[in-house]
Scaffold this motif. Structure first.
Motif, PDB file in Angstrom:
ATOM      1  N   PHE A  78       1.171 -13.397  -4.655  1.00  0.00           N
ATOM      2  CA  PHE A  78       0.335 -13.672  -3.532  1.00  0.00           C
ATOM      3  C   PHE A  78       0.092 -12.192  -2.900  1.00  0.00           C
ATOM      4  O   PHE A  78       0.828 -11.274  -3.115  1.00  0.00           O
ATOM      5  N   VAL A  79      -1.050 -12.113  -2.053  1.00  0.00           N
ATOM      6  CA  VAL A  79      -1.544 -10.818  -1.517  1.00  0.00           C
ATOM      7  C   VAL A  79      -0.605 -10.582  -0.288  1.00  0.00           C
ATOM      8  O   VAL A  79      -0.731 -11.594   0.387  1.00  0.00           O
ATOM      9  N   GLY A  80      -0.247  -9.396  -0.111  1.00  0.00           N
ATOM     10  CA  GLY A  80       0.658  -9.025   0.964  1.00  0.00           C
ATOM     11  C   GLY A  80      -0.086  -8.230   2.152  1.00  0.00           C
ATOM     12  O   GLY A  80       0.244  -7.937   3.259  1.00  0.00           O
ATOM     13  N   GLY A  81      -1.380  -7.456   1.649  1.00  0.00           N
ATOM     14  CA  GLY A  81      -1.876  -6.856   2.455  1.00  0.00           C
ATOM     15  C   GLY A  81      -3.150  -6.039   1.788  1.00  0.00           C
ATOM     16  O   GLY A  81      -3.164  -6.124   0.404  1.00  0.00           O
ATOM     17  N   VAL A  82      -4.200  -5.738   2.337  1.00  0.00           N
ATOM     18  CA  VAL A  82      -5.353  -5.127   1.911  1.00  0.00           C
ATOM     19  C   VAL A  82      -5.356  -3.550   2.475  1.00  0.00           C
ATOM     20  O   VAL A  82      -5.126  -3.609   3.819  1.00  0.00           O
ATOM     21  N   ALA A  83      -5.598  -2.751   1.633  1.00  0.00           N
ATOM     22  CA  ALA A  83      -5.621  -1.334   2.047  1.00  0.00           C
ATOM     23  C   ALA A  83      -7.025  -1.271   2.986  1.00  0.00           C
ATOM     24  O   ALA A  83      -7.962  -1.895   2.871  1.00  0.00           O
ATOM     25  N   ARG A  84      -6.828  -0.049   3.926  1.00  0.00           N
ATOM     26  CA  ARG A  84      -8.134   0.094   5.009  1.00  0.00           C
ATOM     27  C   ARG A  84      -9.157   0.423   4.303  1.00  0.00           C
ATOM     28  O   ARG A  84     -10.281   0.168   4.791  1.00  0.00           O
ATOM     29  N   ASP A  85      -9.133   1.173   3.311  1.00  0.00           N
ATOM     30  CA  ASP A  85     -10.661   1.573   2.326  1.00  0.00           C
ATOM     31  C   ASP A  85     -10.778   0.267   1.432  1.00  0.00           C
ATOM     32  O   ASP A  85     -12.036   0.733   0.710  1.00  0.00           O
ATOM     33  N   ASP A  86     -10.202  -0.583   1.605  1.00  0.00           N
ATOM     34  CA  ASP A  86     -10.452  -1.839   0.524  1.00  0.00           C
ATOM     35  C   ASP A  86     -10.521  -1.402  -0.997  1.00  0.00           C
ATOM     36  O   ASP A  86     -11.248  -2.066  -1.801  1.00  0.00           O
ATOM     37  N   ARG A  87      -9.479  -0.605  -1.354  1.00  0.00           N
ATOM     38  CA  ARG A  87      -9.710  -0.162  -2.752  1.00  0.00           C
ATOM     39  C   ARG A  87      -8.508  -0.881  -3.588  1.00  0.00           C
ATOM     40  O   ARG A  87      -8.557  -1.046  -4.836  1.00  0.00           O
TER      41      ARG A  87
END
Length: 670
Positions: free
Chosen positions: A217-226
């Motif tokens: 599962f995804v725990g977070g998305v980087a601010r730059d969406d990369r």
């Protein structure tokens, strides 16, 4: 009226016409009005439910709390879940201001608990919903202006929201195949697919990566969406941290290092605002999950909550990166903690409403924290708090049935007893009011999981057992429960399974020493894994209990592992053992309640949902049939439109009526 009389007559015939080998159901009192089960319920061996019983318990069956889901991205309003007055299931509501009348957004026979606003303007929301308890969740877009509903996903798979990108209204979705679409109805190998979807244009989706196995599962998305942080859950005591590039799908394992033999839990909790680190929950440096900061450059882990000698859970950060809230699980009682996310120091909170914290989240623009609280005297209520000062503010009102007095309900207390190996085991004890004199009968209610925990909070319908029947309710946290350190969590794994049952034996010993408890009148109950424990207790300590209740429980670990949904199987093998190994299979067969059903000689009540993907309905059918061969009284209730537990009020109510009848009968309370 004619239809009601006909339905009642048909039910009386079916309830009294027991299947082969089943004991006959007791006849109803002449001309006494009864509550007929709805058409979705299969009833065997259960006596007719007097209408007077339903009337007597009504004020305990309609508590309706609110649970926080998410803030609107721009406005000071929020989504909550709530079961509406007269409604059957939990649905989504919008609250436009503190204590404003909630506006219902979804409706239908199936509950809705997970939802998220489109993050740029909040013009629509996406929510998850399964069908008839099958947990094959699908994603839907709800356009708030028109209330038009659009299916976004393929019903042949199970789908879950994993978070939005920061710079656009694209949603990460995790999908996994279902056994019903596999040849032969089962899969030897499973994988998960991470995709990027534009809910406004559902055909525009991009497959990011296929992830081997389950537990991702995804725990977070980087601010730059990369990139995104991924957690791979292997077991309750072992998980990994990965980073995945959204443009290429390439992933890199961060913790533990790929060549390391380290075994610990690493749960991603989101990226730090500056992008140089990740908030992480990890027990690498001790027994408990600590809030830590993982430096993406140095790959070093910095624990921040060593001063909290308990598990820390559910980190949530403010949009500006200034604040970070977590929940500390203190001996089964949740506490909200607030941190300065820049200085990495804990802050003092103003007085908060007492109780169990269930959900929390910051408003994107205001840095205002919303959270849900339930307590012994109140179902879940939503509050908010401004971190820079001010008192907590209520956003919802407690809703209790007419005639109920939840403010008078008893608080639970932590009790401890010594098990067979000298280990201290704890649980939550709720005692009846003082007007119930003498030694009181006991209901032992064992939680599921097993990697779960009985926690302080609202007992809901179970308050009737305490306040009106005079029962003492004990909710034990036997070995294998979470919240007491990773060593305790692993004490029931594999071949140590029977040690958890011995913890209940030690509890029975302890009950016999307590002046307010009656060791001669004990019923053991449990749901899911708790159902397994209830059945195992009924087989092991038949001479020390009056009866047992098994709700969606495992009766044979081997058949359970073979028949549970494939995406869950490896995760459960890590807990129970791998049934493909001959020696382990023989052990699991030997200790399973089904193999020891001849020892279950006290009355048994079994409850099951026909569409349960976790513990298939066949687990209930086989234990019911086997125990009836003993001549033992068995009540059986199955819902054709439910899964892993009853969520529809009409079904849950009938289950509760039958449970009250069962307890009265086996404990001699009539």
């Amino acid at each position: 009226m004619t239809r009601l009389l006909l339905a009642t007559a048909l039910w009386l015939l079916s309830a009294c016409a027991a299947p082969p080998g089943a004991p006959p159901a007791p006849a109803a009192a002449a001309a006494e009005p009864v509550i007929a089960p709805n058409p979705a319920l299969v009833v065997q061996g259960i006596p007719p439910v007097p209408a007077r019983l339903a009337d007597a318990v009504a004020r305990y069956t309609d508590f309706r709390g609110h649970t926080f889901v998410e803030w609107h991205p721009l406005r000071r309003e929020m989504l909550v879940t709530h079961r509406p007055a007269g409604g059957s299931t939990t649905q989504l509501f919008r609250i436009a201001a503190p204590l404003a009348e909630p506006e219902q957004l979804t409706d239908g026979p199936d509950p809705v608990r997970e939802a998220s606003w489109e993050p740029q303007r909040g013009e629509y929301l996406v929510f998850e919903r399964a069908s008839r308890g099958d947990e094959a969740t699908q994603l839907f877009r709800l356009d708030l202006a028109t209330r038009e509903l659009t299916l976004l996903t393929d019903p042949k798979e199970r789908h879950e929201m994993q978070g939005w990108l920061h710079g656009s209204s694209r949603l990460l979705v995790m999908s996994m195949p279902l056994d019903r679409t596999a040849a032969g109805g089962s899969r030897a190998q499973v994988s998960q697919v991470l995709s990027l979807v534009d809910p406004a244009q559902p055909t525009q989706r991009r497959r990011i990566a296929e992830l081997p196995g389950s537990g991702w599962f995804v725990g977070g998305v980087a601010r730059d969406d990369r990139s995104v942080a991924l957690t791979r859950w292997i077991s309750a005591t072992e998980s990994q941290l990965w980073l995945l590039r959204l443009d290429t799908g390439r992933r890199v394992q961060m913790l533990p290092a790929p060549a390391s033999r380290e075994r610990a839990a690493h749960l991603a909790g989101g990226f730090r605002r500056d992008g140089r680190g990740l908030w992480l929950l990890s027990d690498r440096d001790g027994e408990f999950l600590q809030l830590s900061l993982f430096d993406l450059g140095t790959k070093k882990l910095r624990p921040l909550t060593r001063h909290i000698p308990w598990d820390v859970e559910r980190p949530t950060a403010s949009e500006d990166g200034r604040w970070l809230a977590v929940q500390a699980n203190v001996d089964g009682r949740d506490e909200l903690r607030l941190f300065d996310a820049r200085r990495l120091t804990e802050l003092k909170l103003p007085p908060l409403p007492a109780g169990r914290i269930a959900a929390a989240g910051f408003h994107r623009a205001r840095a205002e924290l919303a959270f849900s609280v339930s307590s012994a005297t109140s179902p879940s209520q939503v509050w908010t708090l401004a971190p820079e000062g001010g008192a907590a503010e209520a956003w919802t009102r407690v809703q209790a049935p007419a005639g109920a007095a939840p403010e008078q309900f008893a608080e639970s207390q932590v009790v401890r007893w010594t098990s067979f190996d000298g280990r201290s085991i704890s649980g939550l004890l709720t005692l009846p009011p003082a007007r119930f004199e003498g030694r009181r009968p006991v209901l032992i209610d064992i939680h599921g999981g097993p990697e779960s925990q009985a926690r302080a909070g609202f007992l809901d319908r179970s308050n009737y057992f305490v306040e009106e029947l005079g029962l003492a309710v004990i909710r034990p946290n036997v070995r294998g429960s979470s919240g007491y350190g990773k060593a305790f969590l692993g004490l029931d794994d594999g071949r140590k399974r029977e040690d958890a049952v011995k913890d209940i034996g030690a509890l029975l010993d302890w009950i016999a020493t307590q002046p307010r408890l009656d060791a001669a009148r004990v019923v053991v109950s449990g749901g899911s894994y708790g159902g397994f424990m209830s059945l195992a207790t009924a087989a092991t300590y038949a001479d020390r209990i009056a009866g047992a209740i098994d709700v969606v429980g495992i009766s044979n670990i081997v058949s359970f592992l073979r028949n549970t949904e494939s995406y869950r199987r490896d995760l459960r093998r890590a807990e129970y053992g791998d049934e493909r190994d001959e020696a382990m299979r023989e052990f699991l067969e030997r200790i399973s309640p089904l193999s020891n059903a001849h020892r279950i000689v006290k009355p048994l009540f079994v409850v099951q949902g026909r569409n349960d993907p976790r513990v298939p309905w066949t687990e209930a059918e086989q234990i019911v049939a086997r125990v009836r061969e003993n001549g033992t009284t068995v009540w059986y209730l199955r819902a054709e439109n439910e899964g892993h537990g009853f969520v529809r009020k009409e079904n849950a109510d009938f289950q509760f009526y039958a449970t009250v009848l069962f307890l009265r009968q086996v404990l001699g309370l009539d």
